[in-house]
Design a protein around this motif. Structure first.
Motif, PDB file in Angstrom:
ATOM      1  N   ILE A  23       3.364   1.236  15.204  1.00 46.82           N
ATOM      2  CA  ILE A  23       3.661  -0.201  15.186  1.00 46.82           C
ATOM      3  C   ILE A  23       3.162  -0.816  13.889  1.00 46.82           C
ATOM      4  O   ILE A  23       3.882  -1.551  13.208  1.00 46.82           O
ATOM      5  N   TYR A  24       1.925  -0.494  13.550  1.00 47.21           N
ATOM      6  CA  TYR A  24       1.329  -1.057  12.345  1.00 47.21           C
ATOM      7  C   TYR A  24       2.154  -0.711  11.107  1.00 47.21           C
ATOM      8  O   TYR A  24       2.440  -1.573  10.271  1.00 47.21           O
ATOM      9  N   HIS A  25       2.553   0.547  10.988  1.00 48.40           N
ATOM     10  CA  HIS A  25       3.220   0.992   9.770  1.00 48.40           C
ATOM     11  C   HIS A  25       4.695   0.596   9.706  1.00 48.40           C
ATOM     12  O   HIS A  25       5.279   0.582   8.622  1.00 48.40           O
ATOM     13  N   MET A  26       5.307   0.262  10.816  1.00 54.46           N
ATOM     14  CA  MET A  26       6.742  -0.047  10.776  1.00 54.46           C
ATOM     15  C   MET A  26       7.018  -1.538  10.559  1.00 54.46           C
ATOM     16  O   MET A  26       8.159  -1.924  10.313  1.00 54.46           O
ATOM     17  N   LEU A  27       5.986  -2.381  10.623  1.00 57.70           N
ATOM     18  CA  LEU A  27       6.204  -3.815  10.509  1.00 57.70           C
ATOM     19  C   LEU A  27       5.835  -4.332   9.120  1.00 57.70           C
ATOM     20  O   LEU A  27       4.822  -3.947   8.551  1.00 57.70           O
ATOM     21  N   LYS A  28       6.637  -5.254   8.630  1.00 54.39           N
ATOM     22  CA  LYS A  28       6.414  -5.813   7.294  1.00 54.39           C
ATOM     23  C   LYS A  28       5.084  -6.528   7.184  1.00 54.39           C
ATOM     24  O   LYS A  28       4.443  -6.508   6.132  1.00 54.39           O
ATOM     25  N   ILE A  29       4.653  -7.160   8.277  1.00 56.65           N
ATOM     26  CA  ILE A  29       3.422  -7.945   8.217  1.00 56.65           C
ATOM     27  C   ILE A  29       2.223  -7.082   7.827  1.00 56.65           C
ATOM     28  O   ILE A  29       1.255  -7.567   7.246  1.00 56.65           O
ATOM     29  N   SER A  30       2.296  -5.786   8.094  1.00 57.15           N
ATOM     30  CA  SER A  30       1.181  -4.898   7.780  1.00 57.15           C
ATOM     31  C   SER A  30       0.967  -4.726   6.279  1.00 57.15           C
ATOM     32  O   SER A  30      -0.093  -4.279   5.840  1.00 57.15           O
ATOM     33  N   ASN A  58       0.804  -1.193   0.000  1.00 55.99           N
ATOM     34  CA  ASN A  58       0.000   0.000   0.000  1.00 55.99           C
ATOM     35  C   ASN A  58       0.845   1.254   0.000  1.00 55.99           C
ATOM     36  O   ASN A  58       1.959   1.268   0.528  1.00 55.99           O
ATOM     37  N   ASP A  59       0.304   2.370  -0.552  1.00 51.55           N
ATOM     38  CA  ASP A  59       1.008   3.638  -0.518  1.00 51.55           C
ATOM     39  C   ASP A  59       1.260   4.091   0.910  1.00 51.55           C
ATOM     40  O   ASP A  59       2.192   4.835   1.184  1.00 51.55           O
ATOM     41  N   THR A  60       0.393   3.641   1.828  1.00 49.01           N
ATOM     42  CA  THR A  60       0.554   3.989   3.238  1.00 49.01           C
ATOM     43  C   THR A  60       1.958   3.717   3.723  1.00 49.01           C
ATOM     44  O   THR A  60       2.532   4.440   4.520  1.00 49.01           O
ATOM     45  N   PHE A  61       2.557   2.649   3.206  1.00 53.11           N
ATOM     46  CA  PHE A  61       3.841   2.207   3.724  1.00 53.11           C
ATOM     47  C   PHE A  61       5.017   2.956   3.085  1.00 53.11           C
ATOM     48  O   PHE A  61       6.163   2.683   3.390  1.00 53.11           O
ATOM     49  N   ASN A  62       4.734   3.897   2.219  1.00 48.67           N
ATOM     50  CA  ASN A  62       5.786   4.771   1.707  1.00 48.67           C
ATOM     51  C   ASN A  62       6.129   5.865   2.712  1.00 48.67           C
ATOM     52  O   ASN A  62       7.067   6.615   2.534  1.00 48.67           O
ATOM     53  N   HIS A  63       5.316   5.961   3.781  1.00 55.36           N
ATOM     54  CA  HIS A  63       5.507   7.016   4.766  1.00 55.36           C
ATOM     55  C   HIS A  63       5.616   6.405   6.157  1.00 55.36           C
ATOM     56  O   HIS A  63       4.984   6.858   7.110  1.00 55.36           O
ATOM     57  N   ILE A  64       6.419   5.374   6.276  1.00 53.32           N
ATOM     58  CA  ILE A  64       6.566   4.663   7.541  1.00 53.32           C
ATOM     59  C   ILE A  64       7.286   5.549   8.558  1.00 53.32           C
ATOM     60  O   ILE A  64       8.276   6.198   8.256  1.00 53.32           O
ATOM     61  N   ILE A  65       6.748   5.558   9.777  1.00 52.45           N
ATOM     62  CA  ILE A  65       7.397   6.264  10.881  1.00 52.45           C
ATOM     63  C   ILE A  65       8.392   5.311  11.518  1.00 52.45           C
ATOM     64  O   ILE A  65       8.047   4.206  11.914  1.00 52.45           O
ATOM     65  N   HIS A  66       9.629   5.738  11.644  1.00 54.69           N
ATOM     66  CA  HIS A  66      10.657   4.891  12.242  1.00 54.69           C
ATOM     67  C   HIS A  66      10.935   5.357  13.663  1.00 54.69           C
ATOM     68  O   HIS A  66      11.497   6.433  13.865  1.00 54.69           O
ATOM     69  N   GLU A 123      -6.078  -6.601  11.627  1.00 61.33           N
ATOM     70  CA  GLU A 123      -5.173  -5.471  11.412  1.00 61.33           C
ATOM     71  C   GLU A 123      -5.671  -4.310  12.267  1.00 61.33           C
ATOM     72  O   GLU A 123      -6.237  -3.340  11.779  1.00 61.33           O
ATOM     73  N   HIS A 124      -5.402  -4.409  13.555  1.00 62.89           N
ATOM     74  CA  HIS A 124      -6.102  -3.594  14.546  1.00 62.89           C
ATOM     75  C   HIS A 124      -5.883  -2.094  14.424  1.00 62.89           C
ATOM     76  O   HIS A 124      -6.800  -1.316  14.669  1.00 62.89           O
ATOM     77  N   ALA A 125      -4.698  -1.664  14.091  1.00 62.37           N
ATOM     78  CA  ALA A 125      -4.421  -0.221  14.079  1.00 62.37           C
ATOM     79  C   ALA A 125      -4.741   0.436  12.751  1.00 62.37           C
ATOM     80  O   ALA A 125      -4.670   1.649  12.627  1.00 62.37           O
ATOM     81  N   ARG A 126      -5.112  -0.327  11.763  1.00 62.91           N
ATOM     82  CA  ARG A 126      -5.168   0.177  10.400  1.00 62.91           C
ATOM     83  C   ARG A 126      -6.170   1.310  10.205  1.00 62.91           C
ATOM     84  O   ARG A 126      -5.863   2.301   9.552  1.00 62.91           O
ATOM     85  N   ASN A 127      -7.366   1.180  10.779  1.00 64.07           N
ATOM     86  CA  ASN A 127      -8.417   2.148  10.486  1.00 64.07           C
ATOM     87  C   ASN A 127      -8.978   2.860  11.713  1.00 64.07           C
ATOM     88  O   ASN A 127      -9.939   3.610  11.587  1.00 64.07           O
TER      89      ASN A 127
END
Length: 250
Positions: A193-200, A2-10, A163-167
């Protein structure tokens, strides 16, 4: 992806330290909510759900509760007569689980342990159960391999996840749900957490099913209707994202 993961918070900490810190700060309120859930109509729904899958229910089984949190599944299964050990990477959660078990005279036992690195011998347990855990894991493939390792041949894994944190940040204020009274800071950390993990970025639970087949499971089935059945009401336990079951036989 997803495009969401282009903006991952580290986060500044490593992944597990960040995740453990988040759940440490949520532990007390989380434990209070689980205690209330055990006194609600959800108790019977979850008890019936779990027992519908458990073989040899007329004898005491050895069950491992992975990422047990405050001990919700551990309590239910122990009260059904099974020998249950719960593990969680967060010490504060284990404290909550022990307090809840003491309050309910529950015989389940608990210890601090990493779901991806279990200290048990192979073939130790009849069943592994987990709820709302896998989406938190940096290395879920390693975790699944470990869970398969510690159950006996023919043993069972019941993994309930979503995917608990997604929405959650998009929910209208009128919707009651389990994150309703979580602070904005904790919600943001949950999204991190959701955005920094590959499983998301994986397509789940199809990814889980394919991985478990590669790991040698003899049977893997998916039930996408769990959330619809158990969380049909918008109350303080409500999970607005679809919960599914990954059921595995070794």
């Amino acid at each position: 992806m997803n495009d969401t993961f282009n903006h991952i918070i580290h986060p500044k900490e490593d992944e597990k330290t960040f995740i453990t810190s988040y759940w440490s700060d949520r532990a007390h309120d989380f434990g209070a909510l689980r205690a209330k859930e055990l006194e609600s109509t959800k108790l019977k729904l979850w008890r019936d759900e779990l027992t519908s899958h458990i073989f040899d229910s007329d004898r005491s089984l050895k069950i491992l509760d992975i990422g047990c949190g405050a001990g919700f599944f551990s309590t239910i299964l122990s009260q059904l007569g099974h020998t249950v050990h719960g593990i969680d990477i967060t010490p504060n959660m284990i404290d909550e689980a022990n307090q809840l078990a003491d309050a309910l005279n529950c015989e389940a036992t608990f210890s601090v342990m990493d779901a991806e690195n279990l200290s048990f011998d192979a073939n130790t347990f009849d069943i592994v159960v987990a709820r709302n855990v896998t989406w938190n894991l940096p290395h879920p493939d390693k975790a699944y391999a470990e869970w398969l390792r510690v159950i006996r041949p023919g043993g069972l894994i019941l993994n309930y996840d979503a995917e608990h944190a997604r929405n959650h940040h998009e929910l209208p204020k009128s919707v009651h749900h389990a994150h309703e009274y979580v602070s904005d800071d904790l919600k943001e950390r949950c999204h991190t957490i959701y955005h920094m993990l590959k499983i998301s970025s994986f397509t789940r639970p199809q990814w889980d099913k394919e991985l478990l087949a590669k790991l040698g499971a003899s049977s893997v089935s998916i039930d996408p209707t769990v959330g619809l059945r158990i969380y049909s009401e918008e109350d303080e336990f409500y999970i607005p994202v679809p919960m599914f079951l990954v059921k595995v036989i070794k």
